[in-house]
Design a protein around this motif. Structure first.
Motif, short mmCIF file in Angstrom:
data_model
loop_
_atom_site.label_atom_id
_atom_site.label_comp_id
_atom_site.label_asym_id
_atom_site.label_seq_id
_atom_site.Cartn_x
_atom_site.Cartn_y
_atom_site.Cartn_z
N THR A 58 22.20 -91.97 100.86
CA THR A 58 22.61 -91.69 99.48
C THR A 58 22.04 -92.73 98.53
N LEU A 90 26.41 -87.34 99.45
CA LEU A 90 25.02 -87.13 99.88
C LEU A 90 24.50 -85.78 99.39
N ALA A 91 25.31 -84.73 99.52
CA ALA A 91 24.88 -83.40 99.08
C ALA A 91 24.68 -83.37 97.57
N LEU A 92 25.59 -83.99 96.82
CA LEU A 92 25.45 -84.01 95.36
C LEU A 92 24.25 -84.83 94.93
N THR A 93 24.02 -85.97 95.58
CA THR A 93 22.88 -86.81 95.22
C THR A 93 21.56 -86.11 95.55
N GLY A 94 21.50 -85.46 96.74
CA GLY A 94 20.30 -84.71 97.07
C GLY A 94 20.03 -83.58 96.10
N SER A 95 21.07 -82.89 95.70
CA SER A 95 20.90 -81.81 94.73
C SER A 95 20.44 -82.35 93.38
N LEU A 97 29.66 -87.32 102.86
CA LEU A 97 28.80 -86.14 102.96
C LEU A 97 28.74 -85.38 101.64
N ILE A 98 29.85 -85.34 100.92
CA ILE A 98 29.85 -84.68 99.61
C ILE A 98 28.94 -85.44 98.64
N GLN A 126 34.45 -88.71 100.19
CA GLN A 126 33.74 -88.15 101.33
C GLN A 126 32.24 -88.44 101.19
N VAL A 168 25.05 -92.40 106.25
CA VAL A 168 25.06 -91.44 105.15
C VAL A 168 25.02 -92.18 103.81
#
Length: 414
Positions: free
Chosen positions: A143, A194-199, A191-192, A189, A139
Motif C-alpha cells: 500500500t 490496498l484495494a482502494l489505493t490500487g484503484s 486489504l480494503i 482493514q 499488505v
C-alpha cells in the motif's frame, strides 16, 4: 537516442556519488554510526516496553500514520534534466514520455527501500499498540509503495504546464487521500486500503494520460526542480566532504566580527584565519551546529546509563574529526607561502581553535545533561568529567599526530 539518455546520465551521477562514499563512510564515521544506532535501539526498546501502560496508546498510532504519510513524500522525481535539454529535446517532445517513464521507475527504488526499513523498524511499535501480523505488514508495504507511485505520478504530471496553485492543490489533495487510506489500512482493514489505493493509482493514471496528452512539458519547471534536487544532494555530501558542485558562497556574518582574533603574531594569524573560515563558510559552521544539535537531542532523551556518556563522547570526537580538514585549508594559499611566516605555529593555532569549539560543546552537553537529568548530580559530574577527558585527549594526543602525518597526493581521473 533518447532511450539511452537517461541510463547514461544516471550512471554518471551514480559514479560521481559513489566516489565520495569511500571518504564519507570512513572508519570513524562507521564506528560512530554503530554506537548511535545501538543507543537509539536501546532507548527505542525501553520506550516500547512501557508504551502499552501509557494513557491513550492509540494516539501514538495516529502519530505513526501521519509520520508515514509524510515519509511517502520522501524522494523526488529524478529527471536529470539539463539546460541543454531545453534546446535539443524540444523537437523530440513527443518522446519525452518514455524518458519520464524511466525516471519514474528509477525514482521509486530509493523511497521503496526507505519505506521498507521504516515499516520494519515500526514492527515492535505496532505490536505494542495494536494487533499486526506479517501478512498484514506485507499488505501495508505494498500500500505504501502504491502511495509513493501516486506521489511520483503527480510529480511527473506537474512537469506539464500548470499554474502554481494547480500543482500545490494536486499534491496536497494526494497527501490527504494517502493519509485517509493509510488510516483505513492500520485502524480498520489493510486489504480494503490496498484495494482502494490500487484503484486510486489506476484511476489517477487513467485520468492523467489523456489529460497530459494535450499539454506541453514545462521545461523551465523541470530544470528548476532537477537543479533543486541536485543542490540538495550536493549540500548533504558537502557536510562530510568537499564536492566540486557543493562550494558555498562566503558570508561575512558581522555578528561574529568582534570575536575574531586580531592579527599580530603568526599563531594569531592562523587562529584568525581558521575562525574566519569557520564562521564565513557555511559548510563548517553548519556541520558543527548539526552535530551539536544531534548530540544535545540524544543526551536529553537517553536514559541515565553509562552508554549515554559514550554517545556524547563519540559525537564530540566525530565533530573534531569532521573539522580536521580545515587545518589544511590555507596550505597552498599563494600569499601565505610568499610571506615569511612560520608554518610550524599552524598546528598550535589549530589546536587552540579546535579546542575552543570542543570546549563549547562540552559546556552545552553538560548543561543539557543537568537540565534533562535534574537531581542526578553524581551522574552529571561524571559525564562532564568524561567529556572533558575525551576532548583533552583528542586535542593534545590525536590532533598533533594527525596533523604531522604526510599528506598523500591523489591523482584524479578525468
Amino acid at each position: 537516442m533518447i532511450e539511452q539518455l537517461f541510463p547514461k546520465r544516471r550512471a554518471q551521477q551514480q559514479q560521481q556519488i559513489f566516489r565520495y562514499f569511500k571518504y564519507i563512510f570512513n572508519d570513524h564515521f562507521v564506528v560512530a554510526l554503530m554506537f548511535l544506532f545501538g543507543a537509539l535501539m536501546f532507548q527505542y526498546a525501553k520506550w516500547v516496553e512501557v508504551l502499552p501502560n501509557t494513557p491513550h496508546p492509540t494516539a501514538w498510532l495516529w502519530l505513526w500514520v501521519v509520520v508515514m504519510t509524510l515519509l511517502v513524500r520522501f524522494g523526488r522525481l529524478a529527471t536529470y534534466i539539463t539546460e541543454a535539454d531545453l534546446v535539443f529535446l524540444l523537437p523530440a517532445e513527443e518522446r519525452v514520455a518514455d524518458y519520464m517513464a524511466s525516471a519514474f521507475r528509477y525514482s521509486l527504488l530509493l523511497p521503496a527501500g526507505v519505506l521498507f526499513l521504516a515499516l520494519l523498524a515500526s514492527v515492535p511499535f505496532l505490536r505494542a499498540v495494536t494487533v499486526v501480523s506479517w501478512p498484514m505488514l506485507a499488505v501495508l508495504f505494498v500500500t505504501l509503495l502504491l502511495m509513493k507511485g501516486i506521489d511520483l505520478r503527480v510529480q511527473s504530471e506537474n512537469g506539464h504546464h500548470h499554474t502554481t496553485q494547480e500543482r500545490l492543490t494536486l499534491r496536497f489533495g494526494v497527501s490527504i487521500v494517502n493519509l485517509t487510506l493509510l488510516s483505513v489500512g492500520v485502524l480498520e482493514q489493510p486489504l480494503i486500503a490496498l484495494a482502494l489505493t490500487g484503484s486510486f493509482y489506476l484511476g489517477l493514471r487513467w485520468f492523467i494520460r489523456p489529460f497530459a496528452a494535450g499539454r506541453m512539458w514545462d521545461w523551465a519547471y523541470l530544470l528548476d526542480q532537477e537543479s533543486s534536487r541536485q543542490q540538495t544532494i550536493q549540500t548533504i555530501l558537502g557536510l562530510f566532504v568537499e564536492t566540486q558542485k557543493g562550494e558555498q558562497a562566503v558570508h561575512r556574518r558581522r555578528l561574529f566580527d568582534r570575536w575574531l582574533p586580531k592579527f599580530s603574531k603568526s599563531t594569531a594569524l592562523f587562529n584568525g584565519l581558521y575562525w574566519r573560515e569557520f564562521f564565513r563558510m557555511g559548510a563548517w559552521l553548519g556541520l558543527w551546529s548539526r552535530l551539536l544539535a544531534v548530540g544535545g537531542v540524544l543526551l536529553c532523551f537517553l536514559p541515565v546509563h553509562p552508554l549515554s556518556w559514550g554517545v556524547g563522547a563519540l559525537l564530540l570526537v566525530l565533530s573534531g574529526i569532521q573539522l580536521l580538514p580545515l587545518a589544511n585549508t590555507y596550505d597552498r594559499h599563494p600569499l601565505l607561502n610568499t610571506y615569511p611566516i612560520d608554518f610550524g605555529m599552524k598546528s598550535s593555532a589549530f589546536q587552540r581553535f579546535l579546542g575552543t569549539l570542543l570546549f563549547i560543546q562540552v559546556v552545552i552537553f553538560s548543561l543539557l545533561l543537568t537540565l534533562s537529568h535534574w537531581g542526578q548530580w553524581q551522574y552529571n559530574v561524571i559525564g562532564t568529567f568524561i567529556l572533558l577527558v575525551v576532548a583533552g585527549a583528542f586535542i593534545y594526543a590525536y590532533v598533533p599526530k594527525r596533523l604531522n602525518q604526510p599528506r598523500r597526493r591523489v591523482a584524479l581521473r578525468r
